[in-house]
Motif scaffolding. Structure first.
Motif, mmCIF file in Angstrom:
data_model
loop_
_atom_site.group_PDB
_atom_site.id
_atom_site.type_symbol
_atom_site.label_atom_id
_atom_site.label_comp_id
_atom_site.label_asym_id
_atom_site.label_seq_id
_atom_site.Cartn_x
_atom_site.Cartn_y
_atom_site.Cartn_z
ATOM 1 N N LEU A 177 -2.222 -10.501 1.243
ATOM 2 C CA LEU A 177 -2.575 -9.545 2.299
ATOM 3 C C LEU A 177 -1.529 -9.554 3.407
ATOM 4 N N ILE A 178 -1.006 -8.359 3.695
ATOM 5 C CA ILE A 178 -0.035 -8.224 4.787
ATOM 6 C C ILE A 178 -0.622 -7.341 5.887
ATOM 7 N N LEU A 179 -0.045 -7.499 7.071
ATOM 8 C CA LEU A 179 -0.368 -6.632 8.203
ATOM 9 C C LEU A 179 0.948 -6.071 8.711
ATOM 10 N N VAL A 180 1.005 -4.747 8.838
ATOM 11 C CA VAL A 180 2.209 -4.081 9.371
ATOM 12 C C VAL A 180 1.813 -3.397 10.669
ATOM 13 N N ASP A 181 2.692 -3.519 11.658
ATOM 14 C CA ASP A 181 2.408 -2.966 12.997
ATOM 15 C C ASP A 181 3.167 -1.670 13.243
ATOM 16 N N MET A 207 5.859 -1.403 4.719
ATOM 17 C CA MET A 207 4.607 -1.739 4.040
ATOM 18 C C MET A 207 4.693 -1.423 2.548
ATOM 19 N N LEU A 208 5.174 -0.241 2.213
ATOM 20 C CA LEU A 208 5.169 0.172 0.805
ATOM 21 C C LEU A 208 6.134 -0.670 -0.028
ATOM 22 N N GLU A 209 7.271 -1.029 0.564
ATOM 23 C CA GLU A 209 8.220 -1.872 -0.184
ATOM 24 C C GLU A 209 7.602 -3.243 -0.452
ATOM 25 N N ALA A 210 6.886 -3.778 0.537
ATOM 26 C CA ALA A 210 6.246 -5.087 0.327
ATOM 27 C C ALA A 210 5.157 -4.983 -0.736
#
Ligand code: SF4
Length: 213
Positions: A177-181, A207-210
C-alpha cells in the motif's frame, strides 16, 4: 472482506454540519444536501481521498468533485490516464464511470467555508476506515490536499512525522500500500500556480508507475 459501512443519509454526528445542511436544504431544496457517497467500485486498486464536498459542487450534485472547478481538473486527469471512461459533464448523471479507481471525501458533509473542524474530521473518520477495509484490492491512496493526507495517515494509525506531506511524494505504508500526495486541485491552487496540470499529472504518474512495477 469487510462490508463498507457509510454514513446514514441523515447522519447527525456533527451538529454544526447538520445545521448547515438543513439551512442548505431550505435555501436550495433541489440540491443533494446530504452526506455525499463515494464514487467508483470498491474493488478498485486506487482510492482518491478529498477533503469535503464543495457547497455548489458535490453537495449540490451528490457526487464527489462534481459540479465545481476542482472536478474539472480531477476528472480530466482521470480520463487522461484511463482511470475513467465517458465524458465529464459536471453532473452525477453524466454517465462517466471510474475504472480501477474510487473517490471519497474525508468529511462527507459540506462544511461552512470548506473548513471542517478537528472534531468533524474525527467523527467522519470511521467511514474512511470502513471504506479502506472494504477495498480488497486497494494498493494506492491518492491524497488530494494536505488535510486528506493527514486524515488518511491518522485513519491508518500512521505518524504524520514519518510521512510529511510533500506534493508528488510517494509514501510506502506497507509492502502492498502506497500513499501519494498532491496539492488540492482547487481553483485557488491552480489560479495561483501552486498546482499546475503538469504537476497534478506528475503525481498521477508517480502513483501509476509504482502500481505497475
Ligand atoms: Fe456524519 Fe460525516 Fe456528515 Fe459528520 S460529516 S454528519 S460524521 S456523514
Amino acid at each position: 472482506m469487510n462490508a463498507f459501512i457509510g454514513p446514514a443519509a441523515d447522519c447527525r454526528l456533527c451538529p454544526r454540519l447538520v445545521q448547515f445542511r438543513q439551512a442548505n436544504q431550505a435555501a436550495f431544496p433541489a440540491w443533494h444536501n446530504r452526506p455525499v457517497e463515494s464514487f467508483g467500485p470498491l474493488d478498485a486498486r486506487i482510492l482518491f481521498v478529498g477533503l469535503a464536498p464543495g457547497l455548489r459542487g458535490a453537495n449540490c450534485t451528490g457526487r464527489p468533485f462534481t459540479g465545481d472547478y476542482a472536478g474539472e481538473l480531477l476528472y480530466s486527469s482521470l480520463l487522461h490516464f484511463g482511470l475513467a471512461v465517458g465524458t465529464y459533464g459536471a453532473r452525477a448523471d453524466d454517465g462517466l464511470c471510474l475504472k480501477d479507481a474510487r473517490i471519497c471525501n474525508a468529511v462527507r458533509c459540506v462544511p461552512p467555508e470548506n473548513k471542517p473542524s478537528p472534531a468533524e474530521f474525527k467523527n467522519c473518520q470511521p467511514f474512511l476506515a470502513s471504506e479502506i477495509a472494504a477495498m480488497p484490492n486497494l494498493r494506492a491512496l491518492f491524497a488530494i490536499g494536505r488535510n486528506a493526507h493527514d486524515v488518511t495517515l491518522t485513519t491508518l494509525g500512521r505518524k504524520k512525522s514519518a510521512h510529511p506531506f510533500v506534493h508528488g511524494a510517494l509514501h510506502r505504508l506497507t509492502e502492498d500500500l502506497i500513499l501519494v500526495d498532491s496539492y488540492h486541485c482547487s481553483r485557488y491552487n491552480t489560479n495561483t500556480g501552486r498546482l499546475t496540470t503538469e504537476m497534478f499529472h506528475a503525481a498521477f504518474r508517480t502513483m501509476l508507475e509504482a502500481l505497475n512495477n
